[in-house]
Design a protein around this motif. Sequence first.
Motif, PDB file in Angstrom:
ATOM      1  N   ILE A   1       0.837  -1.199   0.000  1.00 18.49           N
ATOM      2  CA  ILE A   1       0.000   0.000   0.000  1.00 18.49           C
ATOM      3  C   ILE A   1       0.872   1.249   0.000  1.00 18.49           C
ATOM      4  O   ILE A   1       0.679   2.164  -0.803  1.00 18.49           O
ATOM      5  CB  ILE A   1      -0.955   0.018   1.220  1.00 18.49           C
ATOM      6  N   TYR A   2       1.850   1.297   0.894  1.00 20.93           N
ATOM      7  CA  TYR A   2       2.627   2.526   1.029  1.00 20.93           C
ATOM      8  C   TYR A   2       3.758   2.650   0.017  1.00 20.93           C
ATOM      9  O   TYR A   2       4.245   3.746  -0.227  1.00 20.93           O
ATOM     10  CB  TYR A   2       3.087   2.716   2.481  1.00 20.93           C
ATOM     11  N   TYR A 109      -2.373  18.385   0.222  1.00 24.95           N
ATOM     12  CA  TYR A 109      -1.989  17.907  -1.102  1.00 24.95           C
ATOM     13  C   TYR A 109      -1.468  16.474  -1.031  1.00 24.95           C
ATOM     14  O   TYR A 109      -1.785  15.642  -1.867  1.00 24.95           O
ATOM     15  CB  TYR A 109      -0.917  18.854  -1.670  1.00 24.95           C
ATOM     16  N   ILE A 110      -0.691  16.176   0.010  1.00 18.44           N
ATOM     17  CA  ILE A 110      -0.132  14.835   0.198  1.00 18.44           C
ATOM     18  C   ILE A 110      -1.214  13.841   0.626  1.00 18.44           C
ATOM     19  O   ILE A 110      -1.237  12.695   0.179  1.00 18.44           O
ATOM     20  CB  ILE A 110       1.027  14.879   1.223  1.00 18.44           C
ATOM     21  N   ILE A 111      -2.120  14.272   1.489  1.00 20.53           N
ATOM     22  CA  ILE A 111      -3.170  13.387   2.013  1.00 20.53           C
ATOM     23  C   ILE A 111      -4.144  12.956   0.923  1.00 20.53           C
ATOM     24  O   ILE A 111      -4.644  11.832   0.941  1.00 20.53           O
ATOM     25  CB  ILE A 111      -3.909  14.069   3.188  1.00 20.53           C
ATOM     26  N   ARG A 112      -4.402  13.815  -0.053  1.00 19.79           N
ATOM     27  CA  ARG A 112      -5.343  13.465  -1.121  1.00 19.79           C
ATOM     28  C   ARG A 112      -4.940  12.199  -1.875  1.00 19.79           C
ATOM     29  O   ARG A 112      -5.791  11.507  -2.410  1.00 19.79           O
ATOM     30  CB  ARG A 112      -5.504  14.628  -2.087  1.00 19.79           C
ATOM     31  N   SER A 113      -3.649  11.898  -1.913  1.00 17.57           N
ATOM     32  CA  SER A 113      -3.177  10.696  -2.605  1.00 17.57           C
ATOM     33  C   SER A 113      -3.368   9.429  -1.793  1.00 17.57           C
ATOM     34  O   SER A 113      -3.288   8.330  -2.332  1.00 17.57           O
ATOM     35  CB  SER A 113      -1.689  10.824  -2.929  1.00 17.57           C
ATOM     36  N   MET A 114      -3.589   9.564  -0.498  1.00 21.23           N
ATOM     37  CA  MET A 114      -3.683   8.390   0.361  1.00 21.23           C
ATOM     38  C   MET A 114      -4.844   7.485  -0.039  1.00 21.23           C
ATOM     39  O   MET A 114      -4.724   6.265   0.004  1.00 21.23           O
ATOM     40  CB  MET A 114      -3.786   8.811   1.820  1.00 21.23           C
ATOM     41  N   LYS A 115      -5.960   8.053  -0.446  1.00 20.41           N
ATOM     42  CA  LYS A 115      -7.116   7.244  -0.865  1.00 20.41           C
ATOM     43  C   LYS A 115      -6.746   6.359  -2.043  1.00 20.41           C
ATOM     44  O   LYS A 115      -7.103   5.185  -2.078  1.00 20.41           O
ATOM     45  CB  LYS A 115      -8.296   8.143  -1.224  1.00 20.41           C
ATOM     46  N   ASP A 116      -5.995   6.893  -2.996  1.00 18.15           N
ATOM     47  CA  ASP A 116      -5.593   6.115  -4.162  1.00 18.15           C
ATOM     48  C   ASP A 116      -4.649   4.982  -3.781  1.00 18.15           C
ATOM     49  O   ASP A 116      -4.681   3.910  -4.389  1.00 18.15           O
ATOM     50  CB  ASP A 116      -4.930   7.023  -5.207  1.00 18.15           C
ATOM     51  N   GLY A 117      -3.805   5.204  -2.788  1.00 20.14           N
ATOM     52  CA  GLY A 117      -2.905   4.163  -2.323  1.00 20.14           C
ATOM     53  C   GLY A 117      -3.642   2.977  -1.713  1.00 20.14           C
ATOM     54  O   GLY A 117      -3.205   1.830  -1.821  1.00 20.14           O
ATOM     55  N   TRP A 118      -4.778   3.245  -1.083  1.00 16.97           N
ATOM     56  CA  TRP A 118      -5.574   2.197  -0.447  1.00 16.97           C
ATOM     57  C   TRP A 118      -6.654   1.622  -1.360  1.00 16.97           C
ATOM     58  O   TRP A 118      -7.311   0.640  -1.001  1.00 16.97           O
ATOM     59  CB  TRP A 118      -6.248   2.755   0.810  1.00 16.97           C
ATOM     60  N   ASN A 120      -7.019  -0.297  -3.926  1.00 18.12           N
ATOM     61  CA  ASN A 120      -7.072  -1.716  -4.295  1.00 18.12           C
ATOM     62  C   ASN A 120      -7.390  -2.624  -3.118  1.00 18.12           C
ATOM     63  O   ASN A 120      -7.627  -3.815  -3.308  1.00 18.12           O
ATOM     64  CB  ASN A 120      -5.742  -2.152  -4.911  1.00 18.12           C
ATOM     65  N   TYR A 121      -7.389  -2.094  -1.902  1.00 15.96           N
ATOM     66  CA  TYR A 121      -7.582  -2.917  -0.710  1.00 15.96           C
ATOM     67  C   TYR A 121      -8.832  -2.560   0.076  1.00 15.96           C
ATOM     68  O   TYR A 121      -9.541  -3.429   0.541  1.00 15.96           O
ATOM     69  CB  TYR A 121      -6.360  -2.794   0.213  1.00 15.96           C
ATOM     70  N   LEU A 122      -9.074  -1.279   0.245  1.00 19.85           N
ATOM     71  CA  LEU A 122     -10.201  -0.803   1.050  1.00 19.85           C
ATOM     72  C   LEU A 122     -10.681   0.526   0.497  1.00 19.85           C
ATOM     73  O   LEU A 122      -9.878   1.334   0.033  1.00 19.85           O
ATOM     74  CB  LEU A 122      -9.723  -0.548   2.484  1.00 19.85           C
ATOM     75  N   ASP A 123     -11.963   0.756   0.591  1.00 24.81           N
ATOM     76  CA  ASP A 123     -12.510   2.045   0.191  1.00 24.81           C
ATOM     77  C   ASP A 123     -12.494   2.954   1.421  1.00 24.81           C
ATOM     78  O   ASP A 123     -13.381   2.887   2.266  1.00 24.81           O
ATOM     79  CB  ASP A 123     -13.936   1.877  -0.343  1.00 24.81           C
TER      80      ASP A 123
END
Length: 170
Positions: A1-2, A109-118, A120-123
């Motif tokens: 994920i990270y 700006y950095i936090i907005r990408s966190m959803k995309d990182g997750w 494939n695993y969790l919404d």
Amino acid sequence: IYENYARMISSRLNALLRINSEVEVVNVEEQRYYEFSNALSDNDVLTIVNASLPDDSENDPIIMHISTQLMLSMIDRRLGSSDNDIENISLDYSYTDLELSLYSNIVNYIIRSMKDGWANYLDVDFEMQRVEINPSLMQNISPDEIIVIIVMDVSFSSVKGQINICLPVN
């Protein structure tokens, strides 16, 4: 994920700072929250991030810490400087109100990408709750709670720093 998240924020930082940056995950470890909080100085700034799961369950917040030298260099780049030689920052350095505003802007700006990182695993939806300028006042997580710390090295130009993400296990 990270690992995936690191690639995403690397490209976002490239666009935001207009400079080539590298972000890599260097460590993922489990520990107690007090070990993480004891490593922080009184002048460190924490970002409290809410993670909203689809079942609307109540969760402890995610905590993000960005090293002061790295953040000041990013703020400096956002203000148009091309010289990234910010050195000898004292441990008792305190952000100004303007720097805190720019800090919030960059972290959002950095936090907005966190959803995309997750994705494939969790919404999961992530939203910045607040910026905490005194980590000793942060009491959302009990000191004995188990957490996972993700340490990411960020480098651009001659600047190196870390982003630490603290995930409560539950």
